[in-house]
Design an enzyme around this catalytic site. Structure first.
Site, PDB file in Angstrom:
ATOM      1  N   ASP A  10       0.997   2.897   4.565  1.00  0.00           N
ATOM      2  CA  ASP A  10       0.161   1.709   4.675  1.00  0.00           C
ATOM      3  C   ASP A  10      -1.287   2.216   4.684  1.00  0.00           C
ATOM      4  O   ASP A  10      -1.528   3.406   4.917  1.00  0.00           O
ATOM      5  CB  ASP A  10       0.520   1.015   5.999  1.00  0.00           C
ATOM      6  CG  ASP A  10      -0.374  -0.162   6.298  1.00  0.00           C
ATOM      7  OD1 ASP A  10      -0.542  -1.011   5.419  1.00  0.00           O
ATOM      8  OD2 ASP A  10      -0.917  -0.219   7.423  1.00  0.00           O
ATOM      9  N   LEU A  11      -2.244   1.347   4.407  1.00  0.00           N
ATOM     10  CA  LEU A  11      -3.641   1.801   4.328  1.00  0.00           C
ATOM     11  C   LEU A  11      -4.412   1.467   5.610  1.00  0.00           C
ATOM     12  O   LEU A  11      -4.764   2.351   6.393  1.00  0.00           O
ATOM     13  CB  LEU A  11      -4.311   1.165   3.097  1.00  0.00           C
ATOM     14  CG  LEU A  11      -5.761   1.541   2.835  1.00  0.00           C
ATOM     15  CD1 LEU A  11      -5.928   3.025   2.593  1.00  0.00           C
ATOM     16  CD2 LEU A  11      -6.290   0.768   1.618  1.00  0.00           C
ATOM     17  N   THR A  18     -10.061  -0.402   8.237  1.00  0.00           N
ATOM     18  CA  THR A  18     -10.810  -1.450   7.537  1.00  0.00           C
ATOM     19  C   THR A  18     -10.807  -2.738   8.359  1.00  0.00           C
ATOM     20  O   THR A  18     -11.575  -3.652   8.058  1.00  0.00           O
ATOM     21  CB  THR A  18     -10.223  -1.738   6.138  1.00  0.00           C
ATOM     22  OG1 THR A  18      -8.805  -1.802   6.251  1.00  0.00           O
ATOM     23  CG2 THR A  18     -10.608  -0.678   5.140  1.00  0.00           C
ATOM     24  N   ALA A 116      -0.983  -4.188   1.622  1.00  0.00           N
ATOM     25  CA  ALA A 116      -1.141  -5.603   1.267  1.00  0.00           C
ATOM     26  C   ALA A 116      -2.494  -5.871   0.628  1.00  0.00           C
ATOM     27  O   ALA A 116      -2.724  -6.944   0.060  1.00  0.00           O
ATOM     28  CB  ALA A 116      -0.999  -6.457   2.525  1.00  0.00           C
ATOM     29  N   LYS A 146       4.701  -8.271   3.596  1.00  0.00           N
ATOM     30  CA  LYS A 146       5.475  -7.691   4.692  1.00  0.00           C
ATOM     31  C   LYS A 146       5.691  -8.794   5.730  1.00  0.00           C
ATOM     32  O   LYS A 146       4.783  -9.596   5.928  1.00  0.00           O
ATOM     33  CB  LYS A 146       4.693  -6.533   5.340  1.00  0.00           C
ATOM     34  CG  LYS A 146       4.341  -5.406   4.379  1.00  0.00           C
ATOM     35  CD  LYS A 146       3.316  -4.464   4.994  1.00  0.00           C
ATOM     36  CE  LYS A 146       2.766  -3.497   3.961  1.00  0.00           C
ATOM     37  NZ  LYS A 146       1.689  -2.628   4.463  1.00  0.00           N
ATOM     38  N   GLU A 170       3.398   3.164   9.207  1.00  0.00           N
ATOM     39  CA  GLU A 170       2.903   1.784   9.378  1.00  0.00           C
ATOM     40  C   GLU A 170       2.303   1.538  10.752  1.00  0.00           C
ATOM     41  O   GLU A 170       2.808   2.052  11.747  1.00  0.00           O
ATOM     42  CB  GLU A 170       4.080   0.813   9.224  1.00  0.00           C
ATOM     43  CG  GLU A 170       4.099   0.001   7.965  1.00  0.00           C
ATOM     44  CD  GLU A 170       2.951  -0.976   7.779  1.00  0.00           C
ATOM     45  OE1 GLU A 170       2.231  -1.281   8.746  1.00  0.00           O
ATOM     46  OE2 GLU A 170       2.769  -1.452   6.666  1.00  0.00           O
TER      47      GLU A 170
HETATM   48  P1  B16 Z   1      -7.472  -7.787   1.095  1.00  0.00           P
HETATM   49  P2  B16 Z   1      -2.719  -3.012   4.913  1.00  0.00           P
HETATM   50  C1  B16 Z   1      -4.063  -5.340   4.906  1.00  0.00           C
HETATM   51  O1  B16 Z   1      -4.029  -3.970   4.662  1.00  0.00           O
HETATM   52  C2  B16 Z   1      -4.905  -5.623   6.134  1.00  0.00           C
HETATM   53  O2  B16 Z   1      -4.308  -5.049   7.299  1.00  0.00           O
HETATM   54  C3  B16 Z   1      -5.007  -7.115   6.339  1.00  0.00           C
HETATM   55  O3  B16 Z   1      -5.805  -7.399   7.475  1.00  0.00           O
HETATM   56  C4  B16 Z   1      -5.603  -7.759   5.094  1.00  0.00           C
HETATM   57  O4  B16 Z   1      -5.660  -9.180   5.225  1.00  0.00           O
HETATM   58  C5  B16 Z   1      -4.747  -7.385   3.886  1.00  0.00           C
HETATM   59  O5  B16 Z   1      -4.673  -5.970   3.777  1.00  0.00           O
HETATM   60  C6  B16 Z   1      -5.305  -7.956   2.594  1.00  0.00           C
HETATM   61  O6  B16 Z   1      -6.509  -7.335   2.281  1.00  0.00           O
HETATM   62  O7  B16 Z   1      -8.201  -9.022   1.510  1.00  0.00           O
HETATM   63  O8  B16 Z   1      -8.357  -6.578   0.905  1.00  0.00           O
HETATM   64  O9  B16 Z   1      -6.605  -8.028  -0.126  1.00  0.00           O
HETATM   65  O10 B16 Z   1      -2.589  -2.836   6.397  1.00  0.00           O
HETATM   66  O11 B16 Z   1      -1.520  -3.658   4.268  1.00  0.00           O
HETATM   67  O12 B16 Z   1      -3.148  -1.751   4.215  1.00  0.00           O
HETATM   68 MG    MG Z   2      -1.859  -1.725   8.300  1.00  0.00          MG
END
Ligand code: B16
Ligand code: MG
Length: 217
Positions: A10-11, A18, A116, A146, A170
């Site tokens: 996961d990022l 972020t 995501a 997810k 994660e």
């Molecule tokens: P974006 P992950 C997710 O990253 C974030 O945790 C979540 O807060 C955010 O809404 C989602 O990405 C979408 O991000 O607006 O940049 O498309 O934890 O899945 O790496």
């Molecule tokens: Mg995450």
């Protein structure tokens, strides 16, 4: 479970924080709409998609808007958020993440991103980490959020390994559930109270090594 042949990351919350930039951008939007949005509220947005995040935010503010208005607001928030991520520097990589990714590469382990975020490519570029991933599955490539396992199953497919040969890293409960639903092992990053279903819970990737990973075989 087969031998571990691939690691899926996961990022946000695992490689980089972020969430703090998401928070600033969502809070500004909430304030413009005339309500408060707290750091505790922000916890509910971790790991969920942009539109789901907006729906949660509007629910907190007690607002009902048309789909058209919602699309505009999500775009506005994203433009604001991108001004922050475009200024990110490699020193924002969470402790131990780059070292662990490099160790995995040296050992010949396959590595993919399973995020995501639709901004994942930009973030990896800014952090100078792109070359450490064999596959990148992000919010532009999946239709199910997810805890649906789609993002990780697509990662396994891209790496040409079976789900049971994968291990996921994660920080979100929904992400741990996604990994388990995909028949994968999972290392939780954060609190055992929240991520207790994972095979192992650690504070961060600084606590991870290839040898520790092999013990999860
Ligand atoms: P974006 P992950 C997710 O990253 C974030 O945790 C979540 O807060 C955010 O809404 C989602 O990405 C979408 O991000 O607006 O940049 O498309 O934890 O899945 O790496
Ligand atoms: Mg995450």
């Amino acid at each position: 479970m087969g031998q571990i042949k691939a690691c899926l990351f996961d990022l946000d919350g695992v490689i980089v924080d972020t969430a703090k930039y998401h928070y600033i951008a969502w809070r500004e939007l909430a304030n413009e709409l005339g309500f408060e949005f707290t750091i505790e509220d922000n916890e509910r947005l971790k790991g969920v998609s942009r539109m789901t995040s907006l729906n949660i935010l509007l629910e907190i503010g007690g607002k009902t808007l048309s789909d058209e208005e919602k699309i505009k607001l999500a775009e506005k928030k994203n433009e604001n958020y991108r001004t922050f991520i475009l200024k990110m520097q490699p020193n924002e990589i969470l402790s131990g993440a780059k070292e662990f990714l490099e160790e995995l590469k040296n050992k010949g382990m396959k590595v993919a991103l399973g995020s995501a975020s639709k901004n994942a490519m930009t973030i990896l570029e800014r952090l100078e980490l792109t070359h450490l991933f064999d596959a990148i599955i992000d919010g532009t490539k999946v239709s199910q959020a997810k805890p649906d396992p789609e993002v990780f199953l697509k990662g396994a497919e891209a790496l040409n390994v079976k789900p049971e040969e994968c291990i996921v890293f994660e920080d979100a409960e929904a992400g741990v559930e996604a990994a388990l639903a995909g028949n994968m092992r999972c290392v939780g990053i954060g609190s055992p109270n929240v991520l207790g279903k994972a095979d192992l819970v650690i504070d961060g990737l600084h606590q991870m090594t290839y040898d520790k990973l092999m013990k999860l075989n």
